[in-house]
Design a protein around this motif. Structure first.
Motif, PDB file in Angstrom:
ATOM      1  N   THR A 131     -12.804  -8.365   1.510  1.00  0.00           N
ATOM      2  CA  THR A 131     -11.658  -8.820   1.440  1.00  0.00           C
ATOM      3  C   THR A 131     -10.859  -7.732   2.263  1.00  0.00           C
ATOM      4  O   THR A 131      -9.889  -8.047   2.823  1.00  0.00           O
ATOM      5  CB  THR A 131     -11.642  -7.586   0.029  1.00  0.00           C
ATOM      6  OG1 THR A 131     -11.630  -8.915  -1.244  1.00  0.00           O
ATOM      7  CG2 THR A 131      -9.813  -7.551  -0.342  1.00  0.00           C
ATOM      8  N   THR A 134     -10.740  -9.522   6.167  1.00  0.00           N
ATOM      9  CA  THR A 134     -10.291 -10.668   5.929  1.00  0.00           C
ATOM     10  C   THR A 134      -8.435 -10.235   5.663  1.00  0.00           C
ATOM     11  O   THR A 134      -8.056 -10.448   6.697  1.00  0.00           O
ATOM     12  CB  THR A 134     -10.231 -11.267   5.007  1.00  0.00           C
ATOM     13  OG1 THR A 134      -9.191 -12.819   5.088  1.00  0.00           O
ATOM     14  CG2 THR A 134      -9.455 -10.847   3.932  1.00  0.00           C
ATOM     15  N   ASN A 135      -8.353  -8.796   5.306  1.00  0.00           N
ATOM     16  CA  ASN A 135      -7.233  -8.514   5.516  1.00  0.00           C
ATOM     17  C   ASN A 135      -6.963  -7.644   6.643  1.00  0.00           C
ATOM     18  O   ASN A 135      -5.185  -7.459   6.470  1.00  0.00           O
ATOM     19  CB  ASN A 135      -7.486  -8.021   3.549  1.00  0.00           C
ATOM     20  CG  ASN A 135      -6.428  -9.283   2.331  1.00  0.00           C
ATOM     21  OD1 ASN A 135      -5.353  -9.476   2.415  1.00  0.00           O
ATOM     22  ND2 ASN A 135      -7.583  -9.185   2.009  1.00  0.00           N
ATOM     23  N   ARG A 139      -5.913 -10.631   9.105  1.00  0.00           N
ATOM     24  CA  ARG A 139      -4.664 -10.833   8.954  1.00  0.00           C
ATOM     25  C   ARG A 139      -4.057  -9.814   9.328  1.00  0.00           C
ATOM     26  O   ARG A 139      -2.664  -9.848   9.920  1.00  0.00           O
ATOM     27  CB  ARG A 139      -4.551 -11.104   7.364  1.00  0.00           C
ATOM     28  CG  ARG A 139      -4.698 -12.360   6.306  1.00  0.00           C
ATOM     29  CD  ARG A 139      -3.952 -12.101   5.070  1.00  0.00           C
ATOM     30  NE  ARG A 139      -3.852 -13.451   4.269  1.00  0.00           N
ATOM     31  CZ  ARG A 139      -2.938 -14.293   4.871  1.00  0.00           C
ATOM     32  NH1 ARG A 139      -1.982 -13.956   5.623  1.00  0.00           N
ATOM     33  NH2 ARG A 139      -3.919 -15.271   4.479  1.00  0.00           N
ATOM     34  N   LEU A 215      -2.269  -1.050   4.832  1.00  0.00           N
ATOM     35  CA  LEU A 215      -2.838  -2.034   3.125  1.00  0.00           C
ATOM     36  C   LEU A 215      -2.668  -1.167   2.288  1.00  0.00           C
ATOM     37  O   LEU A 215      -3.025  -0.151   1.703  1.00  0.00           O
ATOM     38  CB  LEU A 215      -4.668  -1.768   3.249  1.00  0.00           C
ATOM     39  CG  LEU A 215      -5.691  -2.890   2.262  1.00  0.00           C
ATOM     40  CD1 LEU A 215      -5.096  -4.035   2.693  1.00  0.00           C
ATOM     41  CD2 LEU A 215      -6.905  -2.063   2.982  1.00  0.00           C
ATOM     42  N   VAL A 237      -0.038  -5.902   4.337  1.00  0.00           N
ATOM     43  CA  VAL A 237      -0.467  -6.056   3.702  1.00  0.00           C
ATOM     44  C   VAL A 237      -1.157  -6.075   2.399  1.00  0.00           C
ATOM     45  O   VAL A 237      -1.383  -4.859   2.251  1.00  0.00           O
ATOM     46  CB  VAL A 237      -2.670  -6.429   4.419  1.00  0.00           C
ATOM     47  CG1 VAL A 237      -2.857  -7.531   4.264  1.00  0.00           C
ATOM     48  CG2 VAL A 237      -1.844  -6.793   6.193  1.00  0.00           C
ATOM     49  N   ILE A 239      -2.656  -6.795  -1.042  1.00  0.00           N
ATOM     50  CA  ILE A 239      -3.936  -7.175  -2.122  1.00  0.00           C
ATOM     51  C   ILE A 239      -3.594  -6.790  -3.348  1.00  0.00           C
ATOM     52  O   ILE A 239      -4.548  -7.598  -3.805  1.00  0.00           O
ATOM     53  CB  ILE A 239      -5.236  -6.464  -0.722  1.00  0.00           C
ATOM     54  CG1 ILE A 239      -5.083  -5.252  -1.496  1.00  0.00           C
ATOM     55  CG2 ILE A 239      -4.638  -7.304   0.401  1.00  0.00           C
ATOM     56  CD1 ILE A 239      -6.147  -4.388  -1.025  1.00  0.00           C
ATOM     57  N   GLY A 263      -0.192 -11.175   2.651  1.00  0.00           N
ATOM     58  CA  GLY A 263      -0.949 -10.685   2.076  1.00  0.00           C
ATOM     59  C   GLY A 263      -2.042 -11.794   1.195  1.00  0.00           C
ATOM     60  O   GLY A 263      -2.038 -12.870   1.573  1.00  0.00           O
ATOM     61  N   SER A 264      -2.870 -11.300   0.282  1.00  0.00           N
ATOM     62  CA  SER A 264      -3.958 -12.239  -0.617  1.00  0.00           C
ATOM     63  C   SER A 264      -4.707 -12.116  -0.855  1.00  0.00           C
ATOM     64  O   SER A 264      -5.224 -10.622  -1.518  1.00  0.00           O
ATOM     65  CB  SER A 264      -4.757 -13.270   1.512  1.00  0.00           C
ATOM     66  OG  SER A 264      -6.252 -11.756   1.377  1.00  0.00           O
TER      67      SER A 264
END
Length: 330
Positions: A131, A134-135, A139, A215, A237, A239, A263-264
């Motif tokens: 997590t 990747t963020n 990203r 984040l 970002v 999450i 975001g993801s």
């Protein structure tokens, strides 16, 4: 290797609180092409597990209905095309099913247990490191020298983000809910940990010129505050939304400062995307882990049948770092 027909699991008896987590028995799954079967020694406990238990985060199609998104243990069976061998010790990102003695997952989502690390620690790695990587880096594009703010710094995600950002040469700021948690965040490398119950994180970040990257796993009222404190060309970002997914936002600030809001979530991403993240971690992060520069911060552990107690602790927010379940042979 002779495998049993059944295994001990903890299943979700119905949507609700921790009490709906119920010990049961299920058939042992079998790996398909590209998959491995892992005898689980330890399983990690994460916020998405609690969301699934509460009926707010359904498993993706084809995934086990059992909770559990990460584990560590021994490969005991290998499907056609998987690169692992029986006897390999791995930690793995899971599509579900980790609260069990055995679990199936794509072999490409497994990583070797880092040298010098026990299986309990390794079980606390995949969900948070996948997590954060990747963020924050894919990203968020964090670079050395940038100002990075991570909310929830004492969580599994937060303690991971602090360490990795520190190693990348960023200036790390974070929020946490007690002086004890703030002290731990600063021990891990945060330049300043902000007790959000007694301090204004927005004002503190503005005093240092703002943040390049935020984040956020809180959402709600934090969203407009994050936008205000970002520098020009800053990135936000998202999450998670522990404080809710909705907020009123002045998009003029986004335009004027040329901000990026993204975001993801990890679980719904494709197998190929998760495999790419695993490769990046193996190349960029596992070498740091094997020399002790980064690693999981461990909270309490519980036997698998006491998963309800593990969820209660997580939802109390009293923990610092990762909560784990001892499963088979841990």
């Amino acid at each position: 290797m002779s495998l049993p027909d059944e295994m001990e699991v903890v299943e979700i008896a119905g949507s609700g609180g921790p009490e709906v987590l119920t010990p049961a028995r299920r058939p042992v799954p079998h790996p398909g092409a590209g998959e491995v079967l892992i005898r689980v020694a330890w399983a990690g406990v994460n916020r998405p597990d609690a969301l699934q238990r509460a009926g707010m985060y359904a498993p993706p199609p084809g995934a086990s209905d059992l909770p559990g998104l990460e584990c560590a243990g021994e490969v005991v069976a290998v499907g056609e095309g998987a690169s692992w061998r029986v006897g390999d010790m791995v930690c793995a990102l899971l599509p579900g099913g980790g609260y069990a003695e055995y679990v199936v997952t794509p072999g490409a989502h497994c990583l070797s247990v880092p040298k010098g690390m026990c299986l309990q620690q390794a079980a606390a790695l995949p969900e948070t490191y996948f997590t954060v990587w990747t963020n924050v880096f894919d990203r968020g594009g964090l670079q050395a020298g940038e100002v990075f703010l991570v909310h929830g710094g004492s969580s599994g995600i937060g303690t991971t983000a602090i360490q990795l950002a520190r190693e990348w040469g960023a200036r790390v700021f974070t929020t946490a809910g007690s002086d004890e948690k703030c002290a731990e965040c600063e021990r891990l490398g945060a330049e300043r940990a902000i007790n959000y119950k007694t301090e204004d994180f927005g004002a503190i970040l503005k005093d240092v010129g703002g943040a390049d990257l935020v984040l956020d796993m809180v959402g709600g009222r934090y969203i407009p505050e994050n936008v205000k404190l970002l520098k020009e060309d800053g990135r936000l970002v998202m999450i998670a939304f522990l404080g809710g997914p909705k907020a009123e936002l002045n998009f003029a600030q986004v335009m004027v400062k040329r901000l990026t809001i993204t975001g993801s979530t990890l679980r719904p991403q494709s197998d190929a995307a998760k495999a790419d993240i695993a490769k990046s971690l193996k190349t960029n992060v596992w070498p740091l882990m094997e020399v002790g520069k980064v690693g999981p911060i461990m909270d309490q552990s519980f036997p698998l049948p006491e998963a309800a107690k593990a969820h209660a602790r997580m939802e109390s927010s009293a923990h610092i770092g990762k909560i784990t379940l001892k499963v088979a042979g841990g």
